[in-house]
Write a protein that holds these residues in place. Structure first.
Motif, PDB file in Angstrom:
ATOM      1  N   LEU A 107      51.745  37.473  35.286  1.00 26.54           N
ATOM      2  CA  LEU A 107      52.110  36.902  33.990  1.00 26.54           C
ATOM      3  C   LEU A 107      51.644  35.450  33.909  1.00 26.54           C
ATOM      4  CD1 LEU A 107      55.738  38.279  33.493  1.00 26.54           C
ATOM      5  CD2 LEU A 107      53.664  38.999  32.299  1.00 26.54           C
ATOM      6  N   GLY A 108      50.958  35.121  32.825  1.00 24.27           N
ATOM      7  CA  GLY A 108      50.432  33.782  32.653  1.00 24.27           C
ATOM      8  C   GLY A 108      49.096  33.541  33.329  1.00 24.27           C
ATOM      9  N   LEU A 109      48.617  34.514  34.120  1.00 23.43           N
ATOM     10  CA  LEU A 109      47.321  34.384  34.798  1.00 23.43           C
ATOM     11  C   LEU A 109      46.281  35.336  34.217  1.00 23.43           C
ATOM     12  CD1 LEU A 109      48.481  34.209  38.545  1.00 23.43           C
ATOM     13  CD2 LEU A 109      47.776  32.299  37.086  1.00 23.43           C
ATOM     14  N   ALA A 110      46.628  36.613  34.116  1.00 19.74           N
ATOM     15  CA  ALA A 110      45.687  37.613  33.606  1.00 19.74           C
ATOM     16  C   ALA A 110      45.609  37.545  32.088  1.00 19.74           C
ATOM     17  CB  ALA A 110      46.105  39.012  34.046  1.00 19.74           C
ATOM     18  N   HIS A 111      44.422  37.806  31.554  1.00 19.97           N
ATOM     19  CA  HIS A 111      44.247  37.893  30.101  1.00 19.97           C
ATOM     20  C   HIS A 111      44.587  39.281  29.574  1.00 19.97           C
ATOM     21  CE1 HIS A 111      41.255  34.270  29.811  1.00 19.97           C
ATOM     22  NE2 HIS A 111      42.502  33.892  29.699  1.00 19.97           N
ATOM     23  N   ALA A 112      44.312  40.321  30.376  1.00 22.84           N
ATOM     24  CA  ALA A 112      44.548  41.701  29.948  1.00 22.84           C
ATOM     25  C   ALA A 112      44.821  42.543  31.178  1.00 22.84           C
ATOM     26  CB  ALA A 112      43.343  42.258  29.188  1.00 22.84           C
ATOM     27  N   ALA A 113      45.558  43.640  30.988  1.00 23.82           N
ATOM     28  CA  ALA A 113      45.854  44.522  32.111  1.00 23.82           C
ATOM     29  C   ALA A 113      46.245  45.902  31.611  1.00 23.82           C
ATOM     30  CB  ALA A 113      46.972  43.942  32.981  1.00 23.82           C
ATOM     31  N   PRO A 159      40.381  34.764  33.796  1.00 26.07           N
ATOM     32  CA  PRO A 159      39.286  33.786  33.784  1.00 26.07           C
ATOM     33  C   PRO A 159      38.837  33.444  35.200  1.00 26.07           C
ATOM     34  CG  PRO A 159      41.383  32.729  33.286  1.00 26.07           C
ATOM     35  CD  PRO A 159      41.639  34.207  33.263  1.00 26.07           C
ATOM     36  N   ALA A 160      37.554  33.115  35.330  1.00 26.26           N
ATOM     37  CA  ALA A 160      37.024  32.753  36.649  1.00 26.26           C
ATOM     38  C   ALA A 160      37.771  31.558  37.238  1.00 26.26           C
ATOM     39  CB  ALA A 160      35.531  32.449  36.539  1.00 26.26           C
ATOM     40  N   SER A 161      38.282  30.704  36.396  1.00 22.86           N
ATOM     41  CA  SER A 161      39.013  29.529  36.868  1.00 22.86           C
ATOM     42  C   SER A 161      40.323  29.899  37.559  1.00 22.86           C
ATOM     43  CB  SER A 161      39.313  28.589  35.697  1.00 22.86           C
ATOM     44  OG  SER A 161      40.099  29.251  34.710  1.00 22.86           O
ATOM     45  N   ALA A 162      40.774  31.152  37.392  1.00 20.09           N
ATOM     46  CA  ALA A 162      42.047  31.584  37.965  1.00 20.09           C
ATOM     47  C   ALA A 162      41.876  32.341  39.280  1.00 20.09           C
ATOM     48  CB  ALA A 162      42.792  32.460  36.970  1.00 20.09           C
ATOM     49  N   ARG A 163      40.661  32.353  39.850  1.00 20.55           N
ATOM     50  CA  ARG A 163      40.444  33.167  41.048  1.00 20.55           C
ATOM     51  C   ARG A 163      41.414  32.825  42.172  1.00 20.55           C
ATOM     52  NH1 ARG A 163      33.756  33.402  41.340  1.00 20.55           N
ATOM     53  NH2 ARG A 163      33.525  34.662  39.423  1.00 20.55           N
ATOM     54  N   ALA A 164      41.595  31.564  42.458  1.00 18.32           N
ATOM     55  CA  ALA A 164      42.496  31.180  43.543  1.00 18.32           C
ATOM     56  C   ALA A 164      43.933  31.584  43.212  1.00 18.32           C
ATOM     57  CB  ALA A 164      42.409  29.673  43.794  1.00 18.32           C
ATOM     58  N   ALA A 165      44.330  31.418  41.963  1.00 19.17           N
ATOM     59  CA  ALA A 165      45.690  31.774  41.562  1.00 19.17           C
ATOM     60  C   ALA A 165      45.904  33.288  41.613  1.00 19.17           C
ATOM     61  CB  ALA A 165      45.978  31.248  40.161  1.00 19.17           C
ATOM     62  N   ILE A 166      44.881  34.061  41.247  1.00 19.15           N
ATOM     63  CA  ILE A 166      44.978  35.523  41.317  1.00 19.15           C
ATOM     64  C   ILE A 166      45.139  35.960  42.773  1.00 19.15           C
ATOM     65  CG2 ILE A 166      43.723  37.690  40.981  1.00 19.15           C
ATOM     66  CD1 ILE A 166      44.771  36.653  38.383  1.00 19.15           C
ATOM     67  N   GLU A 167      44.351  35.387  43.658  1.00 24.63           N
ATOM     68  CA  GLU A 167      44.473  35.716  45.081  1.00 24.63           C
ATOM     69  C   GLU A 167      45.858  35.349  45.599  1.00 24.63           C
ATOM     70  OE1 GLU A 167      42.506  37.330  47.081  1.00 24.63           O
ATOM     71  OE2 GLU A 167      40.850  37.597  45.655  1.00 24.63           O
ATOM     72  N   ALA A 168      46.370  34.197  45.180  1.00 25.07           N
ATOM     73  CA  ALA A 168      47.699  33.775  45.613  1.00 25.07           C
ATOM     74  C   ALA A 168      48.771  34.731  45.090  1.00 25.07           C
ATOM     75  CB  ALA A 168      47.980  32.354  45.142  1.00 25.07           C
ATOM     76  N   ALA A 169      48.614  35.193  43.839  1.00 29.81           N
ATOM     77  CA  ALA A 169      49.569  36.140  43.272  1.00 29.81           C
ATOM     78  C   ALA A 169      49.550  37.455  44.043  1.00 29.81           C
ATOM     79  CB  ALA A 169      49.254  36.382  41.800  1.00 29.81           C
TER      80      ALA A 169
END
Length: 324
Positions: free
Chosen positions: A206-212, A275-285
């Motif tokens: 939530l707050g990271l992904a644009h769509a799922a 978004p590509a800018s969220a790669r580190a945050a996605i990995e952390a999630a």
């Protein structure tokens, strides 16, 4: 040739939802209602049919878990926390009481595991195969629900877990994969029988992904729905699709199983764009949720999906599961 499942929805059922608040034009996996107090209510329904989604001699406890978890997977894809569910059973004229008892045992175990309770439902008699249906309710912070319709050009495309195990598992159960060790066959069969909804990952996104959305009809069958809802195109590098050790062992014995692994349904993994800018945050999630995640492609402007084989060549023959 008759209408397909989604063409039938477009022609007959989408007009019934027009003007209904929260229906989202029947273009998503769930409805969205506003119960107030800073939360939105997420509603989703899935059904299973005997011989189509489970075999007649399957353990009823496992059938119950698969039924409930397939709905929980839709909630996970919305980033929702489970709240409650309703249950509808269409059973043969004289259902076996021992079957019902085992079925309820499976539901009870998963209710405790996922923190969800039964609200009510219906039970009817059918002259044919059993039909089982759950409507699940979950909650998300107001305005935060992950939708299919948020993907944007430039987004990365991700999938959780591994793909293809469930489709290969069905073949293992049917004895169609000779040569597998019992451990490998058992691991694949378990993935078919009892999926693992990615509840923690959904909420962490939530707050990271644009769509799922979740992958239930196979990646080539489900990804076009996300793209259509978002008005975008997608490109997938099939070599990046995550496969389990068990799937790789099966493919090593029979390379033709590769396409089944790529396109098979009932994985109940999460498919998302961010978004590509969220790669580190996605990995952390993903790490926080203790769930593997793989970046498999990209979202682009345009229409349709483009699948590339390990040599970068377009693949045209892959299709996901369709009920009609």
């Amino acid at each position: 040739m008759g209408l397909g499942e989604f063409e039938r929805i477009d022609r007959y059922f989408r007009p019934l939802a027009r003007g209904t608040a929260g229906a989202l034009g029947l273009a998503d996996d769930a409805a969205l209602l506003d119960p107030g107090e800073g939360r939105d209510l997420v509603v989703t329904t899935d059904a299973m049919v005997e011989t189509i989604h489970y075999l007649p001699d399957e353990d009823p406890a496992r059938v119950a878990k698969k039924l409930l978890r397939s709905n929980l997977s839709d909630l996970a894809a919305k980033g929702a926390a489970p709240l409650a569910y309703t249950l509808t059973l269409a059973l043969p004229a004289q259902p076996d009481e021992s079957w019902i008892e085992r079925f309820v045992e499976g539901l009870a175990a998963d209710q405790a595991l996922y923190g969800i309770g039964l609200l009510g439902g219906d039970s009817v008699r059918t002259p044919g195969m059993a039909v089982l249906s759950v409507t699940a309710f979950g909650t998300v912070p107001q305005g935060a629900m992950l939708r299919r319709s948020g993907a944007r050009p430039g987004d990365d495309l991700y999938v959780s877990g591994t793909l293809g195990d469930a489709a290969l598992g069905l073949r293992a159960i049917l004895g169609q994969l000779p040569g597998l060790t019992p451990d490998v066959a058992g691991a694949l069969a378990q993935r078919h029988r009892v999926p693992e909804p990615r509840m923690a990952l959904g909420r962490a996104l939530l707050g990271l992904a644009h769509a799922a959305m979740d992958v239930s009809d196979g990646l080539p069958g489900d990804l076009p729905h996300l793209c259509d809802a978002s008005g975008v195109a997608a490109e997938v590098d099939l070599a990046r699709l995550p496969l389990s050790d068990a799937a790789r062992a099966a493919i090593a014995l029979d390379p033709s199983l590769q396409e089944i692994a790529w396109a098979g349904g009932e994985d109940y993994e999460l498919l998302l764009s961010a978004p590509a800018s969220a790669r580190a945050a996605i990995e952390a999630a993903a790490n926080e949720a203790a769930t593997p995640i793989a970046r498999i492609g990209r979202i682009m402007a345009g229409q349709g999906i483009r699948l590339l084989d390990p040599l970068g060549r377009p693949v045209e023959s892959l299709t996901g599961w369709r009920h009609f």
